[in-house]
Design a protein around this motif. Structure first.
Motif, PDB file in Angstrom:
ATOM      1  N   ILE A 214       0.779  -0.930  -0.202  1.00  0.00           N
ATOM      2  CA  ILE A 214      -0.016   0.389  -0.026  1.00  0.00           C
ATOM      3  C   ILE A 214       0.817   0.956   0.144  1.00  0.00           C
ATOM      4  O   ILE A 214       0.654   2.457  -0.763  1.00  0.00           O
ATOM      5  N   GLU A 215       2.002   1.146   0.984  1.00  0.00           N
ATOM      6  CA  GLU A 215       2.734   2.329   1.013  1.00  0.00           C
ATOM      7  C   GLU A 215       3.488   2.683  -0.357  1.00  0.00           C
ATOM      8  O   GLU A 215       3.151   3.688  -1.221  1.00  0.00           O
ATOM      9  N   ALA A 217       2.437   1.792  -3.495  1.00  0.00           N
ATOM     10  CA  ALA A 217       1.068   2.583  -4.658  1.00  0.00           C
ATOM     11  C   ALA A 217       0.929   3.752  -4.208  1.00  0.00           C
ATOM     12  O   ALA A 217       0.957   3.907  -4.969  1.00  0.00           O
ATOM     13  N   ASP A 218       1.009   3.865  -3.061  1.00  0.00           N
ATOM     14  CA  ASP A 218       0.975   5.527  -2.435  1.00  0.00           C
ATOM     15  C   ASP A 218       1.986   6.325  -3.475  1.00  0.00           C
ATOM     16  O   ASP A 218       1.891   7.420  -4.119  1.00  0.00           O
ATOM     17  N   ILE A 219       3.224   5.608  -3.039  1.00  0.00           N
ATOM     18  CA  ILE A 219       4.344   6.722  -3.408  1.00  0.00           C
ATOM     19  C   ILE A 219       4.242   6.585  -4.841  1.00  0.00           C
ATOM     20  O   ILE A 219       4.398   7.992  -6.317  1.00  0.00           O
ATOM     21  N   ARG A 221       1.740   6.764  -6.930  1.00  0.00           N
ATOM     22  CA  ARG A 221       0.768   7.551  -7.411  1.00  0.00           C
ATOM     23  C   ARG A 221       1.110   9.191  -6.983  1.00  0.00           C
ATOM     24  O   ARG A 221       0.684  10.010  -8.065  1.00  0.00           O
ATOM     25  N   ALA A 222       1.582   9.233  -6.443  1.00  0.00           N
ATOM     26  CA  ALA A 222       1.854  10.638  -5.610  1.00  0.00           C
ATOM     27  C   ALA A 222       3.199  11.460  -7.507  1.00  0.00           C
ATOM     28  O   ALA A 222       3.370  12.299  -7.881  1.00  0.00           O
ATOM     29  N   ASN A 225       1.475  11.430 -10.192  1.00  0.00           N
ATOM     30  CA  ASN A 225       0.627  13.108 -10.443  1.00  0.00           C
ATOM     31  C   ASN A 225       2.060  13.968 -10.564  1.00  0.00           C
ATOM     32  O   ASN A 225       1.342  14.395 -10.934  1.00  0.00           O
ATOM     33  N   ALA A 226       2.566  13.809 -10.011  1.00  0.00           N
ATOM     34  CA  ALA A 226       3.867  15.098  -9.717  1.00  0.00           C
ATOM     35  C   ALA A 226       4.042  14.610 -10.871  1.00  0.00           C
ATOM     36  O   ALA A 226       4.525  15.971 -11.554  1.00  0.00           O
ATOM     37  N   ASN A 246      -0.400  -2.363  -9.006  1.00  0.00           N
ATOM     38  CA  ASN A 246      -1.381  -1.285  -8.145  1.00  0.00           C
ATOM     39  C   ASN A 246      -1.753  -0.234  -8.367  1.00  0.00           C
ATOM     40  O   ASN A 246      -3.376   0.278  -9.315  1.00  0.00           O
ATOM     41  N   GLU A 250      -5.430   1.168 -10.452  1.00  0.00           N
ATOM     42  CA  GLU A 250      -6.378   2.655  -9.976  1.00  0.00           C
ATOM     43  C   GLU A 250      -6.716   3.890  -9.922  1.00  0.00           C
ATOM     44  O   GLU A 250      -6.972   4.108 -10.546  1.00  0.00           O
ATOM     45  N   LEU A 251      -5.575   4.329 -10.838  1.00  0.00           N
ATOM     46  CA  LEU A 251      -5.726   5.891 -11.680  1.00  0.00           C
ATOM     47  C   LEU A 251      -5.967   5.218 -13.291  1.00  0.00           C
ATOM     48  O   LEU A 251      -6.215   6.434 -13.936  1.00  0.00           O
TER      49      LEU A 251
END
Lengths: 333, 331
Positions: A214-215, A217-219, A221-222, A225-226, A246, A250-251
């Motif tokens: 999960i960590e 995936a969050d990284i 995604r950021a 996005n950036a 993932n 997700e995006l």
């Protein structure tokens, strides 16, 4: 065995350790604990492997390889490891327990290359041979490592990523640790290869997610996005790579639009490579790491000469060669 | 949402108009707004919806956990078992839904039941065996981690054969908004209502303010404590299910360490570690502050090391403000 379980329990690992002891005993069996000095040249040795973990399928494959070799050679093997690869303390406790129980040899995979030094001194003083696997302690003693050359493996990942991108583009790196040597080598091997061979490929960001799905995936995604034009993402272990896959799904980004290169295997990663959401991954040969560790340990007990480092190899696999027999042997569900 | 901002002593339920409480709430909201403004200024990619929904999704697991924990902390207790407990519940769903092959809806109910059972045992140990909450739930944290590893046979359990399982967190009942976030918001509304408008909420805060006085006024505080921990356990399980849905798998090592993030969110939100004062909306904002901070720093490409430092400072500041307030109250 009972006594050892109790000690580990007291060390604060309670239930997790029980689970470990459970699976370590499952097929090894046997009375060890009190047969520390049964020297003889005809096997029957007791070897304890202190791993970096046991939950991760990679370590289970190492364990399976070690068990296979131990059975073939007629030696008894115990396999221990902390619940997560950040628990340096717990791992040192296990190494301490292993030394205290006086085995014929210890196999060790260092979570931290310095923290292990005092215990290596102790093992040397007690004349317990040590071989190492996956990652080494910075010690003169027991300097026999069976591992994947992480820098070469990182470069192999970079080579295939660069080929896919046609030599230009932007890449983000999701690594699993700033201190763990495998993470550092795979990161640096990748980045150095790009800098030397592909000046038009830019590494825009390197972040660390502890290999947590999960960590990571969050990284990822950021990062996406950036950097909306991101062409590639590189994950330095299984958890990092799955996190990236993932994040992309997700995006709602089309599979293949961002080239994803990962490490090791596991069923989720294999599936991602098969369905095209991952370009490919570099696999090590974890079973061979386990087998070689046991072979090295036996050779050392019997006084043979050992090389300081043996590369157990790294291999690129993608949708084209994933079903080849020799690749299949190295990847695990 | 003013009904959720509850500051109360026993017998004065819902009298939430204490100006100090508003300052704390205001500080939390203000921090969040400032973080948003700052990161948006630094990088316009930050305020894109794709990133905002990423922040919300990253908040969901910890946020849901933190909601239940708010009730426990409001009684003056603590729950350390929520991180590994959420993993345990997810593994239970996997074992019954995949390995045993029960219908997934039934497995989900069993999973929530497992969370409730964990909470029940926590509450029983705290209330009837008088084990301090820190120790009782620390023990449960270890037991839950061990059981998660044993039940899963130390390998991930995949939910691929139930296509809708991933929709629990990632589907979009409301276009653009991941369902996991929707679940979090619904649970925020429910727990805000329970805290501010029900006997359950009133007794939770009364126990936290003065357990002895509450007991003397004829309320069976031990039984209520068990119910409060059980209630929190169900949130833990739902958090585990949402996280497992995001991974389409139950990972036996998933939730380790999340308990402290959830507790930090509760405290940043203005719930007192001493008990007796709680805010559900505050908890939500606290959880959002944590994940916004980390996301924003990542978008800026700040090194992971500094992300930890920044989170630590935010937590310390929030608790410091909280202690200032407590001090001014007692003088």
């Amino acid at each position: 065995m009972r006594k050892r379980k109790a000690t580990v329990l007291l060390a604060g690992l309670s239930a997790a350790a029980l689970a470990l002891a459970g699976c370590a005993n499952g097929d090894g069996g046997g009375d060890n604990g009190d047969n520390g000095d049964n020297g003889g040249g005809d096997g029957g040795y007791h070897i304890i492997l202190v791993s970096k973990g046991f939950q991760h399928q990679f370590w289970q494959a190492v364990q399976a390889g070690a068990q296979e070799e131990a059975d073939a050679q007629g030696v008894t093997m115990d396999f221990d490891g902390p619940a997560s690869e950040t628990q340096v303390d717990n791992q040192l406790q296990m190494l301490q327990t292993a030394i205290d129980s006086g085995p014929d040899a210890i196999g060790y995979a260092a979570l931290d290359p310095e923290a292990c030094l005092p215990l290596f001194d102790q093992a040397e003083a007690m004349d317990i041979p040590i071989v190492q696997f996956d990652a080494a302690c910075n010690s003169e003693y027991g300097n026999y490592l069976a591992a994947t050359d992480g820098v070469a493996a990182g470069a192999l990942a970079a080579e295939n990523m660069a080929e896919e991108l046609g030599g230009e583009g932007t890449i983000g790196v999701v690594a699993h640790s700033q201190i763990n040597s495998t993470s550092i080598e795979r990161r640096d091997g990748f980045i150095d290869y790009m800098e030397e061979n592909h000046p038009d490929i830019e590494i825009v960001d390197v972040q660390y997610g502890d290999g947590d799905h999960i960590e990571s995936a969050d990284i990822a995604r950021a990062m996406i996005n950036a950097n909306p034009d991101l062409d590639g993402l590189y994950g330095t272990n299984e958890g990092s790579a799955i996190g990236i896959v993932n994040a992309i799904s997700e995006l709602g980004i089309d599979p293949g639009e961002i080239a994803v290169v990962g490490f090791d295997s596991g069923s989720a990663q294999i599936e991602a490579i098969q369905d095209g959401s991952m370009l490919g991954a570099v696999t090590q040969d974890p079973m061979e790491i386990g087998r070689l560790t046991i072979r090295n340990a036996i050779a050392l007990i019997e006084g043979e000469e050992l090389p300081e480092f043996t590369d157990t190899g790294s291999f690129w696999y993608d949708a084209d060669n994933i079903d080849d027999e020799d690749i299949r042997q190295m990847i695990y569900e | 949402m003013s009904e959720a901002k509850t500051e109360t002593a026993p017998g004065t339920p819902g009298s939430g108009w204490n100006w100090k409480s508003w300052i704390q709430q205001g500080l939390a909201v203000g921090t969040l707004v400032m973080l948003f403004a700052f990161f948006s200024f630094m990088n316009p990619a930050f305020y894109g919806w794709s990133n905002i929904s990423g922040i919300l999704l990253a908040t969901a697991g910890i946020g849901i956990m933190a909601l239940g924990t708010t009730f426990v902390i409001a009684t003056g207790g603590i729950d350390l078992s929520i991180g590994t407990g959420s993993t345990f519940a997810a593994v239970v769903v996997g074992v019954f839904g995949v390995n045993v092959g029960l219908p997934m809806w039934l497995a989900l109910i069993i999973g929530v039941g497992a969370g409730a059972l964990m909470g029940f045992i926590n509450g029983f140990n705290v209330a009837f065996l008088r084990i301090p909450p820190f120790i009782a739930t620390l023990a449960m944290m270890m037991v839950a981690q061990g059981l998660a590893l044993i039940l899963s046979d130390v390998a991930p359990i995949y939910f691929r054969d139930t296509p809708w399982f991933s929709q629990i967190a990632l589907g979009n009942l409301i276009p653009g908004l991941p369902n996991g976030v929707l679940i979090m918001f619904v649970l925020v509304a429910i727990s805000a209502f329970v805290l501010a408008r029900t006997k359950f909420g009133r007794i939770t805060l009364a126990i936290g303010s003065n357990v002895e006085a509450t007991r003397l006024s004829g309320i069976p505080t031990k039984r209520w404590l068990v119910m409060i921990y059980t209630f929190a356990g169900m949130f833990t399980a739902v958090a585990g299910i949402v996280m497992a849905s995001r991974l389409v798998s139950a990972q036996p090592q998933m939730g380790v360490g999340l308990e402290l993030q959830a507790i930090a969110a509760v405290i940043i939100g203005g719930t007192s570690l001493m008990g007796g004062r709680a805010s559900i909306v505050g908890t939500l904002i606290g959880a959002l502050i944590m994940s916004t901070l980390i996301n924003g720093l990542r978008i800026m490409g700040v090194q992971s090391e500094w992300q930890f430092v920044a989170s630590g400072i935010v937590i310390a500041l929030a608790v410091w403000v909280d202690s200032l307030r407590n001090r001014s109250k007692s003088t």
